[in-house]
Design a protein around this motif. Structure first.
Motif, short mmCIF file in Angstrom:
data_model
loop_
_atom_site.label_atom_id
_atom_site.label_comp_id
_atom_site.label_asym_id
_atom_site.label_seq_id
_atom_site.Cartn_x
_atom_site.Cartn_y
_atom_site.Cartn_z
N GLY A 249 0.82 -1.22 0.00
CA GLY A 249 0.00 0.00 0.00
C GLY A 249 0.85 1.26 0.00
O GLY A 249 0.50 2.26 -0.63
N TRP A 250 1.99 1.21 0.69
CA TRP A 250 2.89 2.38 0.72
C TRP A 250 3.49 2.64 -0.66
O TRP A 250 3.66 3.80 -1.05
CB TRP A 250 3.99 2.19 1.76
CG TRP A 250 3.49 2.32 3.15
CD1 TRP A 250 3.26 1.31 4.04
CD2 TRP A 250 3.10 3.52 3.82
NE1 TRP A 250 2.77 1.81 5.22
CE2 TRP A 250 2.66 3.17 5.11
CE3 TRP A 250 3.07 4.86 3.44
CZ2 TRP A 250 2.21 4.10 6.01
CZ3 TRP A 250 2.63 5.80 4.35
CH2 TRP A 250 2.20 5.42 5.63
N PHE A 251 3.81 1.58 -1.38
CA PHE A 251 4.33 1.75 -2.73
C PHE A 251 3.27 2.39 -3.63
O PHE A 251 3.57 3.28 -4.43
CB PHE A 251 4.75 0.39 -3.33
CG PHE A 251 6.02 -0.15 -2.76
CD1 PHE A 251 7.25 0.31 -3.19
CD2 PHE A 251 5.98 -1.14 -1.79
CE1 PHE A 251 8.43 -0.20 -2.66
CE2 PHE A 251 7.15 -1.66 -1.26
CZ PHE A 251 8.38 -1.19 -1.69
N VAL B 78 4.99 -1.27 -9.12
CA VAL B 78 5.65 -2.17 -8.15
C VAL B 78 4.64 -2.57 -7.09
O VAL B 78 4.50 -3.75 -6.75
CB VAL B 78 6.88 -1.50 -7.51
CG1 VAL B 78 7.33 -2.26 -6.27
CG2 VAL B 78 8.03 -1.41 -8.51
N GLY B 79 3.90 -1.59 -6.55
CA GLY B 79 2.90 -1.89 -5.53
C GLY B 79 1.82 -2.81 -6.04
O GLY B 79 1.42 -3.76 -5.36
N ILE B 80 1.33 -2.54 -7.23
CA ILE B 80 0.30 -3.40 -7.82
C ILE B 80 0.87 -4.80 -8.04
O ILE B 80 0.22 -5.81 -7.74
CB ILE B 80 -0.24 -2.80 -9.13
CG1 ILE B 80 -1.03 -1.52 -8.83
CG2 ILE B 80 -1.09 -3.81 -9.90
CD1 ILE B 80 -1.40 -0.71 -10.05
N GLY B 81 2.08 -4.87 -8.53
CA GLY B 81 2.73 -6.16 -8.80
C GLY B 81 2.95 -6.98 -7.53
O GLY B 81 2.89 -8.22 -7.57
N SER C 92 6.90 9.50 -14.27
CA SER C 92 7.46 8.17 -14.59
C SER C 92 7.89 7.43 -13.32
O SER C 92 7.68 6.22 -13.21
CB SER C 92 8.61 8.27 -15.59
OG SER C 92 9.68 9.02 -15.05
N GLN C 93 8.46 8.15 -12.36
CA GLN C 93 8.78 7.51 -11.08
C GLN C 93 7.51 7.03 -10.39
O GLN C 93 7.47 5.93 -9.83
CB GLN C 93 9.51 8.49 -10.16
CG GLN C 93 10.96 8.70 -10.47
CD GLN C 93 11.60 9.51 -9.38
OE1 GLN C 93 11.64 9.09 -8.23
NE2 GLN C 93 12.10 10.68 -9.73
N GLY C 94 6.50 7.88 -10.40
CA GLY C 94 5.23 7.51 -9.78
C GLY C 94 4.63 6.27 -10.41
O GLY C 94 4.15 5.37 -9.70
#
Length: 185
Positions: A20-22, A178-181, A170-172
C-alpha cells in the motif's frame, strides 16, 4: 530451506505487507508530476532553486574540506572552486530565469554527450542481443537535445519544468506498478 531462501521469502513478505505504501508513493509522485506539468514555469524556477541549493551546499562542503586538510598546498584550488560553486548557486537565486537558460543549454549538451556514448557503446556491443535498444536510446537522446537546442533560449522558461514533471510521473508510475505487482505475488 537455506538461510538465503528464508531471508528472501521474509523480504518478499515484508514488501507485500507494505504494498500500500508503494501504491501511495506512486500516486503521490504522479499527482506532483501533474501539478508540475500544470505550471511548467513554476516547476522550472523550483528546479533552478533546487540546483542552487545543491551548489551552495557543495560549496560549503568544499570549503570545510579545504580548511580541514592542513598542510595541503592545493587547498587554494579547493577554496577557489568552492567560491565559484557558491557564486553559481547564488546566481541561481538572484536570476533564476537566466540560470534556467544556462542550465537548459547544459542539459542539451549533456544529452548529446550521453547519446554519443550510448551509440558508441551500442556499436561495440553489436553482436549481443539488445544492442539495438541502446542504439535507439542514444539516437533518441541526441534528437531530444537537438529539439531542446532548436527552441533555446525561449524554451528555457519551461523545459526544466517539463523534464521534472515527466520524471515525477514516470517515477510515480514505476512505484505504482511495483505496488500493484506485489499484490500478484
Amino acid at each position: 530451506m537455506t538461510d538465503i531462501t528464508a531471508n528472501a521469502e521474509r523480504d518478499a513478505e515484508t514488501l507485500r505487507s507494505r504494498r500500500g505504501w508503494f501504491i501511495v508513493l506512486g500516486i503521490a509522485l504522479i499527482a506532483l508530476g501533474i501539478i508540475a506539468f500544470a505550471n511548467l514555469y513554476v516547476a522550472t524556477v523550483a528546479t533552478v532553486y533546487y540546483v542552487g541549493i545543491l551548489m551552495i551546499a557543495g560549496a560549503v562542503a568544499q570549503m570545510v574540506m579545504a580548511f580541514g586538510v592542513k598542510g595541503w598546498t592545493r587547498a587554494i584550488f579547493l577554496i577557489g572552486a568552492a567560491i565559484l560553486y557558491g557564486l553559481a548557486g547564488l546566481f541561481a537565486f538572484m536570476d533564476p530565469l537566466l540560470a534556467s537558460t544556462v542550465i537548459t543549454l547544459l542539459l542539451a549538451a549533456m544529452l548529446i554527450a550521453s547519446g554519443i556514448v550510448r551509440i558508441v557503446l551500442a556499436m561495440r556491443e553489436r553482436p549481443r542481443k539488445g544492442w539495438g535498444w541502446v542504439l535507439a536510446m542514444g539516437i533518441l537522446s541526441i534528437i531530444v537535445a537537438l529539439v531542446v537546442m532548436a527552441g533555446w533560449p525561449v524554451n528555457s522558461l519551461w523545459i526544466l519544468g517539463l523534464f521534472l514533471s515527466v520524471d515525477l510521473i514516470s517515477q510515480g508510475l514505476g512505484w505504482l506498478f511495483v505496488g500493484i505487482g506485489l499484490g500478484r505475488v
